[in-house]
Design a protein around this motif. Structure first.
Motif, short mmCIF file in Angstrom:
data_model
loop_
_atom_site.label_atom_id
_atom_site.label_comp_id
_atom_site.label_asym_id
_atom_site.label_seq_id
_atom_site.Cartn_x
_atom_site.Cartn_y
_atom_site.Cartn_z
N UNK A 188 0.92 -1.13 0.00
CA UNK A 188 -0.04 -0.03 0.08
C UNK A 188 0.93 1.40 -0.01
N UNK A 189 2.11 1.24 0.86
CA UNK A 189 2.85 2.46 0.77
C UNK A 189 3.44 2.72 -0.71
N UNK A 190 3.83 1.45 -1.26
CA UNK A 190 4.17 1.70 -2.75
C UNK A 190 3.14 2.17 -3.82
N UNK A 191 2.02 1.52 -3.51
CA UNK A 191 0.71 2.08 -4.40
C UNK A 191 0.48 3.72 -4.32
N UNK A 192 0.86 3.96 -3.17
CA UNK A 192 0.58 5.50 -2.85
C UNK A 192 1.78 6.55 -3.51
N UNK A 193 2.77 5.92 -3.93
CA UNK A 193 3.68 6.61 -4.78
C UNK A 193 4.98 7.07 -4.01
N UNK A 231 -6.14 -13.02 -1.22
CA UNK A 231 -7.76 -12.79 -1.20
C UNK A 231 -7.87 -11.05 -1.52
N UNK A 232 -7.06 -10.12 -1.11
CA UNK A 232 -7.22 -9.04 -1.23
C UNK A 232 -6.23 -8.55 -2.45
N UNK A 233 -5.27 -9.18 -2.72
CA UNK A 233 -4.09 -8.86 -3.77
C UNK A 233 -3.73 -10.20 -4.57
N UNK A 237 0.53 -13.33 -5.24
CA UNK A 237 0.81 -14.73 -5.25
C UNK A 237 1.56 -15.21 -6.48
N UNK A 238 2.97 -15.36 -6.08
CA UNK A 238 3.94 -15.53 -7.15
C UNK A 238 4.32 -17.07 -7.57
N UNK A 239 4.93 -17.26 -8.43
CA UNK A 239 5.40 -18.70 -8.47
C UNK A 239 6.09 -19.36 -7.58
N UNK A 240 7.01 -18.45 -7.02
CA UNK A 240 8.05 -18.95 -5.69
C UNK A 240 7.19 -19.16 -4.69
#
Length: 325
Positions: A188-193, A231-233, A237-240
């Motif tokens: 969320x911090x990253x998404x806020x720029x 569930x939210x994001x 959920x990556x392959x690793x």
């Protein structure tokens, strides 16, 4: 000159708090306060905190149990610093930690940062093995404590996680209190720029769990947390993240392959291949950990720790995933 506020939630760990506070008294950079948030503990650390009042700018708060995420919010609300540093209670902080962080922020500003963890020489062999399991590329795929990793963009984790006051004011902190709450907060911090990064030299000594039973419970919770986050994001959920589940299923299939090998030569071949791959994997862990820790005993214990790490995470991952289905 930035003032830092250390925010540490605590639940029934007075002995760990003592070690944390003792390490903070040795910091070469002194402009920081410490906020201990007792999250409904039955074994209080208040007396421990009082013993450090003359050595640290220390504030102690007791509140009903709400989980670590909301307890950190409680600390943020009461912090007076320019920058909030979240540290787990089971951490020992190197004496130049804040000097390193302050130098990095003054030359390459980050709105939020994370740092890696390491094993202290005083840790038990089991703790060193657990640290290896949590930081090795053979188990976590380099997700933790590296700028470039198999999990995508670096996300600070709450055991060593700093945010500016501006980040707190914009995001209002944690919206989840448990199960991958720190990863969700980082995203969320990253998404806020905001600018987020890793300060590689700002490591801490993270004790984690003292025995394999506690370690299993913690990693089982982490596995559930990854599904809870997805569930939210869903994109997180990556392959690793599927590797522990696949590893667990592969290991559990070995007894089945053994029984089927009496029926068909095909399964005899798959059994031999599975055993060879497992043996090579064990050998890699043993050699790598022995070299890194300079100890044959830690190398052996690391094999156990890595299997517990992968099984616990994988089983927790599957249980939470099946619950979703």
């Amino acid at each position: 000159m930035l003032k830092y506020s250390v925010i540490t939630p605590v639940y029934n760990r007075p002995d760990e708090v003592r070690e944390l506070l003792e390490s903070l008294t040795k910091q070469t950079y002194k402009n920081f306060e410490v906020i201990i948030v007792e999250d409904g503990s039955t074994r209080s650390c208040e007396d421990v905190c009082r013993s450090f009042e003359n050595h640290l700018d220390l504030k102690y708060f007791y509140k009903p149990n709400s989980g670590q995420g909301f307890s950190r919010n409680y600390g943020f609300e009461r912090a007076s610093g320019d920058y909030f540093v979240q540290l787990d209670s089971d951490a020992i902080i190197p004496e130049r930690y804040f000097a390193i962080v302050d130098h990095e922020l003054s030359t390459h500003w980050l709105d939020a940062y994370g740092g890696p963890d390491a094993a202290h020489e005083s840790f038990t062999d089991t703790q060193k093995a657990i640290n290896y399991a949590m930081t090795s590329v053979f188990t976590t795929g380099g997700i933790r404590g590296k700028k470039n990793n198999a999990g995508g963009q670096f996300h600070p984790r709450s055991f060593n996680f700093g945010i500016s006051r501006k980040v707190w004011e914009v995001t209002k902190g944690y919206t989840m209190t448990r199960m991958a709450e720190d990863i969700e907060f980082s995203i969320r911090i990253i998404d806020k720029g905001f600018k987020v990064g890793l300060i590689e030299e700002a490591f801490i000594y993270h004790k984690r769990r003292t025995d394999f039973r506690q370690f299993y419970k913690q990693l089982h919770f982490f596995g559930r947390g990854r599904i809870n986050l997805s569930r939210m994001l869903p994109s997180e959920l990556k392959l690793v993240h599927f590797f522990p589940m696949l590893f667990t299923l592969a290991c559990l299939s070995v007894p089945v392959q053994y029984l089927l090998s009496f029926v068909s030569p095909f399964f005899h071949g798959t059994l031999m291949l599975s055993l060879i791959i497992t043996a090579l994997y064990i050998l890699l862990i043993f050699i790598d950990s022995t070299i890194r820790n300079k100890s044959l005993k830690v190398g052996f214990l690391s094999i156990i720790a890595c299997f517990i790490q992968l099984f616990a995470y994988g089983i927790g991952f599957m249980q939470e995933k099946f619950k979703s289905v």
